[in-house]
Design a protein around this motif. Sequence first.
Motif, PDB file in Angstrom:
ATOM      1  N   GLY A   1       0.791  -1.313  -0.007  1.00  0.00           N
ATOM      2  CA  GLY A   1      -0.096   0.083  -0.196  1.00  0.00           C
ATOM      3  C   GLY A   1       1.052   1.296  -0.219  1.00  0.00           C
ATOM      4  N   ARG A   2       1.956   1.242   0.715  1.00  0.00           N
ATOM      5  CA  ARG A   2       2.751   2.485   0.861  1.00  0.00           C
ATOM      6  C   ARG A   2       3.602   2.500  -0.448  1.00  0.00           C
ATOM      7  N   ARG A   3       3.998   1.612  -0.903  1.00  0.00           N
ATOM      8  CA  ARG A   3       4.584   1.740  -2.418  1.00  0.00           C
ATOM      9  C   ARG A   3       3.778   2.350  -3.376  1.00  0.00           C
ATOM     10  N   LEU A   4       2.535   1.723  -3.390  1.00  0.00           N
ATOM     11  CA  LEU A   4       1.501   2.190  -4.263  1.00  0.00           C
ATOM     12  C   LEU A   4       1.220   3.756  -4.216  1.00  0.00           C
ATOM     13  N   MET A   5       1.115   4.139  -2.772  1.00  0.00           N
ATOM     14  CA  MET A   5       0.681   5.480  -2.527  1.00  0.00           C
ATOM     15  C   MET A   5       1.777   6.283  -2.796  1.00  0.00           C
ATOM     16  N   ASP A   6       3.127   6.062  -2.735  1.00  0.00           N
ATOM     17  CA  ASP A   6       4.068   6.594  -3.090  1.00  0.00           C
ATOM     18  C   ASP A   6       4.506   7.065  -4.654  1.00  0.00           C
ATOM     19  N   ARG A   7       3.730   5.897  -5.427  1.00  0.00           N
ATOM     20  CA  ARG A   7       3.837   6.256  -6.856  1.00  0.00           C
ATOM     21  C   ARG A   7       2.904   6.993  -7.133  1.00  0.00           C
ATOM     22  N   GLN A   8       1.615   7.059  -6.501  1.00  0.00           N
ATOM     23  CA  GLN A   8       0.681   7.994  -6.681  1.00  0.00           C
ATOM     24  C   GLN A   8       1.148   9.630  -6.472  1.00  0.00           C
ATOM     25  N   ASN A   9       1.677   9.664  -5.254  1.00  0.00           N
ATOM     26  CA  ASN A   9       2.280  10.959  -4.862  1.00  0.00           C
ATOM     27  C   ASN A   9       3.116  11.171  -5.799  1.00  0.00           C
ATOM     28  N   ALA A  10       4.141  10.449  -6.464  1.00  0.00           N
ATOM     29  CA  ALA A  10       5.024  11.224  -7.345  1.00  0.00           C
ATOM     30  C   ALA A  10       4.181  11.735  -8.760  1.00  0.00           C
ATOM     31  N   VAL A  11       3.219  11.008  -9.113  1.00  0.00           N
ATOM     32  CA  VAL A  11       2.413  11.548 -10.056  1.00  0.00           C
ATOM     33  C   VAL A  11       2.033  13.021  -9.640  1.00  0.00           C
ATOM     34  N   LEU A  12       1.620  13.110  -8.379  1.00  0.00           N
ATOM     35  CA  LEU A  12       0.798  14.352  -8.027  1.00  0.00           C
ATOM     36  C   LEU A  12       2.196  15.228  -8.268  1.00  0.00           C
ATOM     37  N   GLU A  13       3.178  15.124  -7.649  1.00  0.00           N
ATOM     38  CA  GLU A  13       4.451  15.954  -7.494  1.00  0.00           C
ATOM     39  C   GLU A  13       4.825  16.523  -8.851  1.00  0.00           C
TER      40      GLU A  13
ATOM     41  N   ALA B   1      -7.069  23.582 -12.324  1.00  0.00           N
ATOM     42  CA  ALA B   1      -8.183  23.029 -12.497  1.00  0.00           C
ATOM     43  C   ALA B   1      -8.552  22.622 -13.970  1.00  0.00           C
ATOM     44  N   ASP B   2      -7.776  23.394 -14.814  1.00  0.00           N
ATOM     45  CA  ASP B   2      -8.091  22.936 -16.342  1.00  0.00           C
ATOM     46  C   ASP B   2      -7.297  21.619 -16.721  1.00  0.00           C
ATOM     47  N   HIS B   3      -6.384  21.134 -15.794  1.00  0.00           N
ATOM     48  CA  HIS B   3      -5.440  19.819 -16.038  1.00  0.00           C
ATOM     49  C   HIS B   3      -5.821  18.795 -15.080  1.00  0.00           C
ATOM     50  N   ILE B   4      -6.875  19.022 -14.071  1.00  0.00           N
ATOM     51  CA  ILE B   4      -6.970  17.957 -13.136  1.00  0.00           C
ATOM     52  C   ILE B   4      -7.261  16.820 -13.811  1.00  0.00           C
ATOM     53  N   GLY B   5      -7.865  16.728 -15.195  1.00  0.00           N
ATOM     54  CA  GLY B   5      -8.090  15.369 -15.839  1.00  0.00           C
ATOM     55  C   GLY B   5      -6.992  14.715 -16.292  1.00  0.00           C
ATOM     56  N   ASP B   6      -5.900  15.154 -16.383  1.00  0.00           N
ATOM     57  CA  ASP B   6      -4.546  14.761 -16.452  1.00  0.00           C
ATOM     58  C   ASP B   6      -4.232  14.027 -15.473  1.00  0.00           C
ATOM     59  N   LEU B   7      -4.482  14.576 -13.997  1.00  0.00           N
ATOM     60  CA  LEU B   7      -4.018  14.068 -12.747  1.00  0.00           C
ATOM     61  C   LEU B   7      -4.632  12.744 -12.618  1.00  0.00           C
ATOM     62  N   LEU B   8      -6.073  12.856 -12.998  1.00  0.00           N
ATOM     63  CA  LEU B   8      -6.715  11.573 -12.425  1.00  0.00           C
ATOM     64  C   LEU B   8      -6.478  10.506 -13.405  1.00  0.00           C
ATOM     65  N   THR B   9      -5.993  10.925 -14.696  1.00  0.00           N
ATOM     66  CA  THR B   9      -5.919   9.574 -15.816  1.00  0.00           C
ATOM     67  C   THR B   9      -4.495   9.078 -15.439  1.00  0.00           C
ATOM     68  N   GLN B  10      -3.589  10.228 -15.023  1.00  0.00           N
ATOM     69  CA  GLN B  10      -2.124   9.636 -14.848  1.00  0.00           C
ATOM     70  C   GLN B  10      -1.994   8.592 -13.421  1.00  0.00           C
ATOM     71  N   ASN B  11      -2.738   9.145 -12.502  1.00  0.00           N
ATOM     72  CA  ASN B  11      -2.963   8.459 -11.226  1.00  0.00           C
ATOM     73  C   ASN B  11      -3.644   6.948 -11.484  1.00  0.00           C
ATOM     74  N   ALA B  12      -4.659   6.970 -12.561  1.00  0.00           N
ATOM     75  CA  ALA B  12      -5.183   5.590 -12.765  1.00  0.00           C
ATOM     76  C   ALA B  12      -4.348   4.752 -13.357  1.00  0.00           C
ATOM     77  N   ALA B  13      -3.626   5.209 -14.388  1.00  0.00           N
ATOM     78  CA  ALA B  13      -2.636   4.300 -15.002  1.00  0.00           C
ATOM     79  C   ALA B  13      -1.474   3.972 -14.179  1.00  0.00           C
ATOM     80  N   VAL B  14      -0.770   4.810 -13.194  1.00  0.00           N
ATOM     81  CA  VAL B  14       0.063   3.994 -12.322  1.00  0.00           C
ATOM     82  C   VAL B  14      -0.377   3.092 -11.365  1.00  0.00           C
ATOM     83  N   THR B  15      -2.006   3.280 -11.066  1.00  0.00           N
ATOM     84  CA  THR B  15      -2.357   2.321  -9.961  1.00  0.00           C
ATOM     85  C   THR B  15      -2.362   1.017 -10.811  1.00  0.00           C
ATOM     86  N   ARG B  16      -3.036   0.968 -12.128  1.00  0.00           N
ATOM     87  CA  ARG B  16      -3.309  -0.235 -12.798  1.00  0.00           C
ATOM     88  C   ARG B  16      -1.886  -0.763 -13.230  1.00  0.00           C
ATOM     89  N   ALA B  17      -0.818  -0.200 -13.047  1.00  0.00           N
ATOM     90  CA  ALA B  17       0.438  -0.604 -13.397  1.00  0.00           C
ATOM     91  C   ALA B  17       0.830  -1.665 -12.315  1.00  0.00           C
TER      92      ALA B  17
END
Length: 218
Positions: A73-85, A100-116
């Motif tokens: 879980g911590r490894r997954l959260m760290d990878r998600q946090n890296a996307v955020l940073e 606000a205009d690029h919040i969709g990019d954050l959601l999509t990239q976060n979903a991709a790293v989670t599914r990986a």
Amino acid sequence: MIAAGRALAVKRPPQQDRAHQTRGRLLDVAGELLAEVGIERISTNMIAARAGLTPPTLYRYFGDKYAVIEALGRRLMDRQNAVLEAWLVRHASVGIAAMADHIGDLLTQNAAVTRAQPGAVWILRALHASPQLVHVRLESHRHVTDRLADACALYLAGIDREKLWSRLRLAVELGFATDEMLYEEDRISADAALADVAAMLRCTMLNLASPPSACGRD
């Protein structure tokens, strides 16, 4: 009592390269097994056997299977946090509207790293369902909220920090909850769901600094 038990089960990550690689191998295997058998059936013996190691070797790194899942879980959260940073580096300096205009990019990239990450759906379920593990998810979501609040506060002079944090905390939970829902709900297009949530969160962010009409779509 749970807190004391967790302190004994969770061990400090190793510093030596070989030990670090062994720990990483155990986590990789555990993720694969979670995807195959789920939380209830997975065991430390099963993880050790799949990794080609002995149970005592596993116990050098993890006290029990929940400690393994916590580390996953911590490894997954760290990878998600890296996307955020990385997203904050690209957009936070431009202003709230840019974020606000690029919040969709954050959601999509976060979903991709989670599914990986193998076993991600079971890791997320464990972080919700297991009393020993819920703190991992809570700490991570609070961290994401803190980072977004820091970025937005630069453009909101005099705003009540607690109110800002509360609004963003709800937005963070909505984003993560939608991604988790898409592992199970097959009646909604993932792209459409993420686009709809991105529109909601865009509205939320724009309304931090502007009247509600600012979130209207073109």
